[in-house]
Design a protein around this motif. Structure first.
Motif, PDB file in Angstrom:
ATOM      1  N   VAL A 119      -6.560  19.878  -2.128  1.00 41.56           N
ATOM      2  CA  VAL A 119      -7.290  20.071  -3.376  1.00 41.56           C
ATOM      3  C   VAL A 119      -6.815  21.381  -3.991  1.00 41.56           C
ATOM      4  N   ILE A 120      -6.412  21.315  -5.260  1.00 41.01           N
ATOM      5  CA  ILE A 120      -5.955  22.499  -5.983  1.00 41.01           C
ATOM      6  C   ILE A 120      -6.903  22.757  -7.148  1.00 41.01           C
ATOM      7  N   VAL A 121      -7.383  23.972  -7.268  1.00 39.01           N
ATOM      8  CA  VAL A 121      -8.163  24.373  -8.435  1.00 39.01           C
ATOM      9  C   VAL A 121      -7.289  25.253  -9.310  1.00 39.01           C
ATOM     10  N   VAL A 122      -7.185  24.866 -10.571  1.00 35.17           N
ATOM     11  CA  VAL A 122      -6.428  25.656 -11.531  1.00 35.17           C
ATOM     12  C   VAL A 122      -7.430  26.459 -12.350  1.00 35.17           C
ATOM     13  N   ALA A 123      -7.530  27.741 -12.051  1.00 33.56           N
ATOM     14  CA  ALA A 123      -8.468  28.622 -12.752  1.00 33.56           C
ATOM     15  C   ALA A 123      -7.829  29.051 -14.062  1.00 33.56           C
ATOM     16  N   SER A 124      -8.328  28.472 -15.146  1.00 36.41           N
ATOM     17  CA  SER A 124      -7.739  28.684 -16.469  1.00 36.41           C
ATOM     18  C   SER A 124      -8.450  29.826 -17.188  1.00 36.41           C
ATOM     19  N   ALA A 125      -7.827  31.015 -17.156  1.00 38.80           N
ATOM     20  CA  ALA A 125      -8.368  32.207 -17.833  1.00 38.80           C
ATOM     21  C   ALA A 125      -9.845  32.409 -17.518  1.00 38.80           C
ATOM     22  N   CYS A 126     -10.209  32.294 -16.252  1.00 38.80           N
ATOM     23  CA  CYS A 126     -11.616  32.413 -15.857  1.00 38.80           C
ATOM     24  C   CYS A 126     -12.056  33.876 -15.828  1.00 38.80           C
ATOM     25  N   ALA A 127     -13.247  34.103 -16.364  1.00 35.69           N
ATOM     26  CA  ALA A 127     -13.825  35.452 -16.354  1.00 35.69           C
ATOM     27  C   ALA A 127     -15.052  35.506 -15.457  1.00 35.69           C
TER      28      ALA A 127
ATOM     29  N   ALA B 183       0.850  -1.195   0.000  1.00 35.08           N
ATOM     30  CA  ALA B 183       0.000   0.000   0.000  1.00 35.08           C
ATOM     31  C   ALA B 183       0.885   1.245   0.000  1.00 35.08           C
ATOM     32  N   ARG B 184       0.384   2.299  -0.621  1.00 37.11           N
ATOM     33  CA  ARG B 184       1.131   3.558  -0.683  1.00 37.11           C
ATOM     34  C   ARG B 184       0.715   4.452   0.478  1.00 37.11           C
ATOM     35  N   ARG B 185       1.681   4.975   1.185  1.00 34.03           N
ATOM     36  CA  ARG B 185       1.437   5.965   2.224  1.00 34.03           C
ATOM     37  C   ARG B 185       2.080   7.260   1.765  1.00 34.03           C
ATOM     38  N   GLN B 186       1.435   7.914   0.822  1.00 31.42           N
ATOM     39  CA  GLN B 186       2.000   9.105   0.214  1.00 31.42           C
ATOM     40  C   GLN B 186       0.975  10.234   0.213  1.00 31.42           C
ATOM     41  N   PRO B 187       1.435  11.474   0.143  1.00 26.52           N
ATOM     42  CA  PRO B 187       0.489  12.590   0.027  1.00 26.52           C
ATOM     43  C   PRO B 187      -0.333  12.476  -1.246  1.00 26.52           C
ATOM     44  N   VAL B 188      -1.552  12.972  -1.189  1.00 21.79           N
ATOM     45  CA  VAL B 188      -2.460  12.939  -2.330  1.00 21.79           C
ATOM     46  C   VAL B 188      -2.838  14.371  -2.698  1.00 21.79           C
ATOM     47  N   THR B 189      -2.753  14.683  -3.984  1.00 17.98           N
ATOM     48  CA  THR B 189      -3.205  15.971  -4.487  1.00 17.98           C
ATOM     49  C   THR B 189      -4.316  15.727  -5.498  1.00 17.98           C
ATOM     50  N   ILE B 190      -5.424  16.413  -5.332  1.00 18.12           N
ATOM     51  CA  ILE B 190      -6.499  16.366  -6.327  1.00 18.12           C
ATOM     52  C   ILE B 190      -6.507  17.708  -7.046  1.00 18.12           C
ATOM     53  N   CYS B 191      -6.176  17.674  -8.334  1.00 14.94           N
ATOM     54  CA  CYS B 191      -6.123  18.889  -9.149  1.00 14.94           C
ATOM     55  C   CYS B 191      -7.399  19.010  -9.977  1.00 14.94           C
ATOM     56  N   ILE B 192      -7.942  20.203 -10.002  1.00  7.46           N
ATOM     57  CA  ILE B 192      -9.198  20.449 -10.719  1.00  7.46           C
ATOM     58  C   ILE B 192      -8.975  21.570 -11.726  1.00  7.46           C
ATOM     59  N   PRO B 193      -8.730  21.246 -12.999  1.00  7.39           N
ATOM     60  CA  PRO B 193      -8.654  22.293 -14.021  1.00  7.39           C
ATOM     61  C   PRO B 193     -10.047  22.849 -14.288  1.00  7.39           C
ATOM     62  N   ALA B 194     -10.173  24.162 -14.334  1.00  8.35           N
ATOM     63  CA  ALA B 194     -11.506  24.764 -14.461  1.00  8.35           C
ATOM     64  C   ALA B 194     -11.435  26.032 -15.295  1.00  8.35           C
ATOM     65  N   HIS B 195     -12.308  26.101 -16.295  1.00 10.78           N
ATOM     66  CA  HIS B 195     -12.442  27.316 -17.118  1.00 10.78           C
ATOM     67  C   HIS B 195     -13.890  27.788 -17.030  1.00 10.78           C
TER      68      HIS B 195
END
Length: 314
Positions: free
Chosen positions: A77-85, A39-51
């Protein structure tokens, strides 16, 4: 059926011995009495690309955070705001995500999210993806990796019978099935899905800026001989945003990769492009009001396989 024997085994006194199976019988024995997977005992990142996903981003972030809780995983949790208006960025921040901003493009957003993520396990969930399964989609994607049974996962999405899977039956399955047969079982029936996860080292890919990223990732994971597994996913919705040039772009990338890896001869590229034109015309002929989706898919798949085989053998 006629048996095909090696030249030196087809005749002579020792033909029977020469034709005997050479498989080591030990391969059929149970040689692993205990569990070897770790089993992996590692940090988890959930990335959410969003426009411009103000309508759905709060729900997606909330569900992603719930996934971390269900898994008992350390991460963020990371949200990547891609050129959001619109209000995507402030809403994501209010929902508990770390927000970073970048320029336009699916690939641009993925690269920005990967650059911000910690080493460990990274999942990608689209900012407009609304999931109706028993647990958050990120949890379903991450479980096999954290358990040690997979290096990467791709959501094999349930499709409603509202329209045929033209991409899969007409394009991806026939072409990838011929050029990359070992990859089909790894990527499932929705290989273009943006819902996927992998250990961080598998994300170290030279990604394009556009929507061909999923195809690029599939091929890179296949090249890496990673244990990629499709995971069955439940009911879901997201906006349908036509990308009329995407299939053509994916075709060109597949051709370049296939020629570069010796799976296709350079002189066969034009034959594949001719096949693509014919199949694309067949796809465009589908009419929801007149055609039965299942029958149309079956006919399209048969036509696509036969036409490609004929052109490449001609």
């Amino acid at each position: 059926m006629t048996d095909i024997l090696p030249d030196d085994a087809a005749t002579g006194e020792n033909a029977t011995d020469a034709a005997a199976p050479k498989i080591d019988p030990a391969l059929g024995l149970n040689l692993v009495p205990t569990r070897e997977l770790q089993a992996r005992r590692q940090p988890v990142t959930i990335c959410i690309p969003a426009h411009n996903e103000a309508e759905t981003i709060t729900e997606v972030v909330t569900e992603s955070r719930r996934a971390l809780d269900l898994l008992g995983a350390e991460g963020e949790v990371i949200v990547v705001a891609s050129a959001c208006a619109d209000d995507t960025a402030p809403l994501a921040d209010q929902a508990g995500a770390r927000v970073i901003e970048c320029g336009i493009g699916k690939g641009v957003a993925l690269k920005a999210g990967l650059a911000a993520a910690k080493d460990g396990v990274i999942a990608m969930v689209d900012g407009d993806f609304r999931y109706h399964g028993p647990e958050p989609i990120a949890a379903t994607l991450l479980r096999p990796i954290l358990a040690g049974t997979a290096d990467a996962t791709i959501a094999d999405l349930y499709w409603r019978p509202l329209y045929p899977q033209l991409n899969y039956y007409g394009f991806f399955a026939p072409l990838a099935g011929r050029l990359y047969p070992e990859m089909l079982a790894k990527v499932g029936t929705t290989p273009w899905s943006g819902q996927r996860a992998a250990s961080s080292e598998l994300w170290q890919i030279d990604l394009p800026d556009d929507f061909t990223v999923e195809t690029v990732i599939n091929l890179a994971w296949n090249d890496a001989l990673a244990r990629v597994r499709p995971v069955l996913a439940d009911d879901w919705t997201n906006p349908q945003r036509p990308k009329p040039d995407l299939l053509g772009a994916e075709l060109e990338f597949l051709l370049t990769h296939a020629v570069g890896t010796g799976r296709l001869r350079a002189e066969q590229e034009d034959s594949v492009r001719s096949w693509f034109g014919q199949v694309h015309d067949r796809m465009a002929a589908y009419r929801p009001s007149d055609d039965d989706p299942t029958q149309f898919e079956t006919t399209l798949l048969r036509f696509s396989i036969q036409t490609l085989s004929s052109l490449l053998q001609g």
